[in-house]
Design a protein around this motif. Structure first.
Motif, PDB file in Angstrom:
ATOM      1  N   GLU A  48      -8.353   0.490   1.370  1.00 42.83           N
ATOM      2  CA  GLU A  48      -7.282   0.023   0.493  1.00 42.83           C
ATOM      3  C   GLU A  48      -6.935  -1.445   0.766  1.00 42.83           C
ATOM      4  O   GLU A  48      -6.634  -2.202  -0.157  1.00 42.83           O
ATOM      5  CB  GLU A  48      -6.037   0.899   0.664  1.00 42.83           C
ATOM      6  CG  GLU A  48      -6.249   2.365   0.315  1.00 42.83           C
ATOM      7  CD  GLU A  48      -6.770   2.570  -1.095  1.00 42.83           C
ATOM      8  OE1 GLU A  48      -6.413   1.769  -1.988  1.00 42.83           O
ATOM      9  OE2 GLU A  48      -7.541   3.515  -1.307  1.00 42.83           O
ATOM     10  N   LEU A  49      -6.986  -1.836   2.024  1.00 42.51           N
ATOM     11  CA  LEU A  49      -6.755  -3.240   2.360  1.00 42.51           C
ATOM     12  C   LEU A  49      -7.762  -4.137   1.659  1.00 42.51           C
ATOM     13  O   LEU A  49      -7.416  -5.221   1.156  1.00 42.51           O
ATOM     14  CB  LEU A  49      -6.848  -3.425   3.882  1.00 42.51           C
ATOM     15  CG  LEU A  49      -6.860  -4.856   4.414  1.00 42.51           C
ATOM     16  CD1 LEU A  49      -5.573  -5.584   4.048  1.00 42.51           C
ATOM     17  CD2 LEU A  49      -7.051  -4.862   5.929  1.00 42.51           C
ATOM     18  N   SER A  50      -8.994  -3.680   1.570  1.00 40.92           N
ATOM     19  CA  SER A  50     -10.038  -4.483   0.936  1.00 40.92           C
ATOM     20  C   SER A  50      -9.818  -4.608  -0.562  1.00 40.92           C
ATOM     21  O   SER A  50     -10.198  -5.616  -1.165  1.00 40.92           O
ATOM     22  CB  SER A  50     -11.417  -3.871   1.227  1.00 40.92           C
ATOM     23  OG  SER A  50     -11.659  -3.858   2.620  1.00 40.92           O
TER      24      SER A  50
ATOM     25  N   GLU B 191     -10.354   8.088  11.030  1.00 33.95           N
ATOM     26  CA  GLU B 191     -10.378   8.481   9.627  1.00 33.95           C
ATOM     27  C   GLU B 191      -9.260   7.795   8.850  1.00 33.95           C
ATOM     28  O   GLU B 191      -9.468   7.324   7.729  1.00 33.95           O
ATOM     29  CB  GLU B 191     -10.255   9.999   9.505  1.00 33.95           C
ATOM     30  CG  GLU B 191     -11.512  10.746   9.916  1.00 33.95           C
ATOM     31  CD  GLU B 191     -11.436  12.241   9.656  1.00 33.95           C
ATOM     32  OE1 GLU B 191     -12.465  12.921   9.817  1.00 33.95           O
ATOM     33  OE2 GLU B 191     -10.341  12.726   9.295  1.00 33.95           O
ATOM     34  N   LEU B 192      -8.086   7.743   9.438  1.00 36.97           N
ATOM     35  CA  LEU B 192      -6.981   7.055   8.777  1.00 36.97           C
ATOM     36  C   LEU B 192      -7.287   5.566   8.643  1.00 36.97           C
ATOM     37  O   LEU B 192      -6.991   4.949   7.604  1.00 36.97           O
ATOM     38  CB  LEU B 192      -5.686   7.263   9.559  1.00 36.97           C
ATOM     39  CG  LEU B 192      -4.420   6.633   8.972  1.00 36.97           C
ATOM     40  CD1 LEU B 192      -4.192   7.083   7.531  1.00 36.97           C
ATOM     41  CD2 LEU B 192      -3.206   6.974   9.825  1.00 36.97           C
ATOM     42  N   ALA B 193      -7.901   4.982   9.661  1.00 38.11           N
ATOM     43  CA  ALA B 193      -8.274   3.562   9.600  1.00 38.11           C
ATOM     44  C   ALA B 193      -9.274   3.315   8.482  1.00 38.11           C
ATOM     45  O   ALA B 193      -9.247   2.250   7.836  1.00 38.11           O
ATOM     46  CB  ALA B 193      -8.853   3.113  10.939  1.00 38.11           C
ATOM     47  N   SER B 194     -10.161   4.268   8.219  1.00 41.71           N
ATOM     48  CA  SER B 194     -11.139   4.082   7.141  1.00 41.71           C
ATOM     49  C   SER B 194     -10.452   4.015   5.791  1.00 41.71           C
ATOM     50  O   SER B 194     -10.823   3.209   4.928  1.00 41.71           O
ATOM     51  CB  SER B 194     -12.174   5.215   7.172  1.00 41.71           C
ATOM     52  OG  SER B 194     -11.636   6.433   6.689  1.00 41.71           O
ATOM     53  N   VAL B 195      -9.444   4.853   5.579  1.00 45.93           N
ATOM     54  CA  VAL B 195      -8.707   4.840   4.314  1.00 45.93           C
ATOM     55  C   VAL B 195      -7.916   3.537   4.169  1.00 45.93           C
ATOM     56  O   VAL B 195      -7.961   2.873   3.128  1.00 45.93           O
ATOM     57  CB  VAL B 195      -7.762   6.056   4.222  1.00 45.93           C
ATOM     58  CG1 VAL B 195      -6.890   5.966   2.971  1.00 45.93           C
ATOM     59  CG2 VAL B 195      -8.554   7.354   4.218  1.00 45.93           C
TER      60      VAL B 195
ATOM     61  N   LEU C 227       0.841  -1.190   0.000  1.00 46.31           N
ATOM     62  CA  LEU C 227       0.000   0.000   0.000  1.00 46.31           C
ATOM     63  C   LEU C 227       0.874   1.236   0.000  1.00 46.31           C
ATOM     64  O   LEU C 227       1.926   1.261   0.648  1.00 46.31           O
ATOM     65  CB  LEU C 227      -0.926   0.051   1.227  1.00 46.31           C
ATOM     66  CG  LEU C 227      -2.281  -0.672   1.093  1.00 46.31           C
ATOM     67  CD1 LEU C 227      -2.063  -2.184   1.180  1.00 46.31           C
ATOM     68  CD2 LEU C 227      -3.243  -0.231   2.178  1.00 46.31           C
ATOM     69  N   GLY C 228       0.457   2.252  -0.723  1.00 45.02           N
ATOM     70  CA  GLY C 228       1.148   3.535  -0.725  1.00 45.02           C
ATOM     71  C   GLY C 228       0.340   4.556   0.053  1.00 45.02           C
ATOM     72  O   GLY C 228      -0.890   4.585  -0.038  1.00 45.02           O
TER      73      GLY C 228
ATOM     74  N   GLU D 103     -17.606  -2.174  -3.224  1.00 51.83           N
ATOM     75  CA  GLU D 103     -17.155  -3.383  -2.542  1.00 51.83           C
ATOM     76  C   GLU D 103     -16.111  -3.055  -1.476  1.00 51.83           C
ATOM     77  O   GLU D 103     -16.174  -3.547  -0.343  1.00 51.83           O
ATOM     78  CB  GLU D 103     -16.571  -4.347  -3.572  1.00 51.83           C
ATOM     79  CG  GLU D 103     -16.061  -5.654  -2.974  1.00 51.83           C
ATOM     80  CD  GLU D 103     -15.584  -6.602  -4.054  1.00 51.83           C
ATOM     81  OE1 GLU D 103     -16.205  -7.666  -4.216  1.00 51.83           O
ATOM     82  OE2 GLU D 103     -14.591  -6.286  -4.732  1.00 51.83           O
ATOM     83  N   ALA D 104     -15.139  -2.216  -1.831  1.00 45.46           N
ATOM     84  CA  ALA D 104     -14.106  -1.838  -0.864  1.00 45.46           C
ATOM     85  C   ALA D 104     -14.698  -1.049   0.292  1.00 45.46           C
ATOM     86  O   ALA D 104     -14.224  -1.165   1.427  1.00 45.46           O
ATOM     87  CB  ALA D 104     -13.021  -1.028  -1.562  1.00 45.46           C
TER      88      ALA D 104
END
Length: 532
Positions: A155-157, A147-151, A132-133, A221-222
């Protein structure tokens, strides 16, 4: 690192079919970052990801792309920010495993690494193979950990749902290495290299309408899976909505390029409404999130490191000196003092930097996590002020590093600070302590190039040249620079053979390890050449 250009290339790649996803539990508890077991989340059978690209192929594609990113001067490894992001990232990974979103195969074969970029634009993206970047610009605008966890969850998904490999199934005429060339071409084009544009010509054949339709399915989906992952990891669901609100507000203004995340992850009223509908009843999603003191300090660090212009650095001190400073919330004050400390150091004003950090430590004295970071910042500033000169280890800030009284292995940021203190005060005991800590680190994180770098420095200070050269080689292996690694290993072999004194048993063992490692790296180099 030209992350926005890479994101543009990825946009051309994500032609994704809508996939079946696991349901998100509406009763995920909030536990401050601890994954919560949900009995129904893993009870359903997996139907497969509908892709033909193997996980090994995807990992190799990701390694090839990341090898080029490591060479970019904007690639950035700040141990303090990396530790902070990892404290959010690891619970997300654990929650994805618990939910069944992250299969055992992908868990073992993918890298699961986050690469930081100095770019001030607000952006984050997923790459093949579990990379991840994350731009410092995005870190600088998030108001809370949630908020950072949501991003990161979003991206993890993208990765756990195999979006890139599903693209390969949808467009079987595209080979993995052509896609890699397209992404690398975007990076080359961003540097003004016209040959980079030629590498991306294949992407022109992709249907624009299909891109739009499938990317919308991909984003939905993500969103759904990312929301479930972050809430089960113990983060507040409102963080997802507040991040959407922040992006929507930015989208209302003319985009000057500061928010490439909006172009690669276009917001729709449907996506926003879906996230609002998933909030538990009674959630105060209309209330702006309040940053913690620690988060405000980390945001300040990201802002200073992303923008080190002289005028900007001076602005930090002006805000601290402003009459309105005392009326600010404690978190805002802590963030400004943290930023002003770093800014003063970069302006080569160590006296001002030390005054700021002392004010900061007094302000956050009742917050254990923030105080720890403030003390480490004091050590960092002292090391910067005395670069190349011995530092008195008895000074109060350095006392924060010895002994380590925390639970488990010491944080990476603290370990590297301890190493730098040992190198400025090289006696046998401090160097051995640093070496032991670094050896423990690389034993569990062999891909940590920075740890190998510092270990090489310590070995050199201990007059262990073979081990130092081998550590230098491992640093290059961690960044997929097998040619450079081979050069260091050959240098170690030559030095061993040229020694005039009789080697001892320990050196014979080191030499044997180096010989074995050379053969392994030569095999990796041949494999790398075949992938080109």
């Amino acid at each position: 690192m030209a992350l926005p250009h890479i994101e543009k290339a990825l946009n051309a790649l994500f032609i994704i079919a809508s996939a079946w996803t696991l349901p998100v539990s509406a009763q995920a508890q909030q536990t401050g970052g601890t994954p919560v077991p949900v009995a129904t989340a893993t009870a359903l059978p997996l139907l497969g990801d509908g892709s033909e690209m193997s996980s090994n192929e995807e990992r190799r594609l990701g390694d090839r792309i990341v090898r080029e990113l490591y060479r970019d001067p904007d690639y950035f490894d700040d141990p303090v920010l990396t530790d902070y992001v990892q404290d959010i990232w690891q619970p997300l990974l654990a929650a994805a495993r618990l939910r069944g979103d992250l299969s055992t195969e992908l868990d073992e074969r993918f890298a699961w690494q986050i690469l930081l970029g100095r770019d001030r634009s607000v952006n984050a993206f997923a790459l093949p193979g579990g990379y991840l970047g994350l731009n410092l610009g995005l870190l600088a605008v998030v108001t809370s950990r949630d908020e950072l966890a949501s991003v990161l969850g979003h991206e993890l998904s993208h990765v756990t749902q195999r979006h890139i490999s599903r693209l390969m199934t949808k467009n079987s005429q595209q080979t993995p290495w052509l896609i890699g060339a397209m992404i690398l071409g975007a990076l080359a084009a961003s540097k003004g290299n016209s040959s980079g544009e030629a590498l991306m010509v294949g992407g022109q054949a992709l249907s624009a309408q299909s891109q739009l339709n499938f990317s919308r399915d991909m984003e939905r989906e993500a969103d759904r899976i990312g929301f479930g992952v972050m809430t089960q990891a113990g983060f507040e669901a409102t963080g997802f909505v507040s991040m959407f609100d922040k992006l929507q507000q930015a989208a209302r203004h003319n985009d000057s390029g500061a928010y490439p995340y909006l172009r690669s992850h276009p917001l729709t009223t449907e996506r926003i409404a879906d996230m609002h509908s998933r909030l538990p009843l009674g959630s105060t999603h209309g209330t702006a999130p309040v940053p913690t003191v620690l988060h405000a300090m980390m945001v300040a660090r990201a802002r200073v490191l992303a923008n080190s212009g002289v005028d900007t650095l001076r602005t930090w001190q002006a805000q601290v000196n402003d009459a309105a400073f005392s009326a600010l919330a404690p978190a805002a004050q802590a963030g400004l003092l943290y930023g002003a400390t770093l800014a003063a150091s970069r302006l080569r004003d160590p006296a001002l930097s030390q005054r700021n950090v002392q004010r900061l430590q007094g302000l956050v004295a009742s917050d254990a996590a923030a105080l720890t970071q403030a003390r480490w910042l004091g050590v960092e500033m002292l090391l910067a002020a005395n670069q190349g000169k011995p530092t008195n280890p008895g000074l109060t800030p350095l006392a924060a590093l010895s002994p380590w009284a925390g639970v488990g292995k010491q944080p990476r940021a603290r370990l590297f600070l301890q190493t730098q203190v040992a190198l400025q005060n090289p006696d046998a005991a401090t160097l051995e302590t640093a070496a032991q800590g670094l050896q423990d680190r690389v034993a569990s994180h062999a891909q940590d190039a920075a740890a190998w770098h510092w270990l090489a420095r310590v070995y050199a200070a201990q007059n262990q040249p073979l081990r130092a050269l081998r550590a230098q080689a491992e640093e290059r292996v961690a960044q997929f620079d097998y040619t450079g690694a081979l050069d260091r290993l050959r240098a170690a072999q030559e030095q061993h053979h040229d020694r005039s004194t009789k080697p001892d048993n320990a050196e014979h063992i080191d030499a044997s390890i180096i010989d074995t490692r050379r053969r392994q790296v030569e095999a990796l180099l041949k494999e790398q050449a075949l992938d080109r």
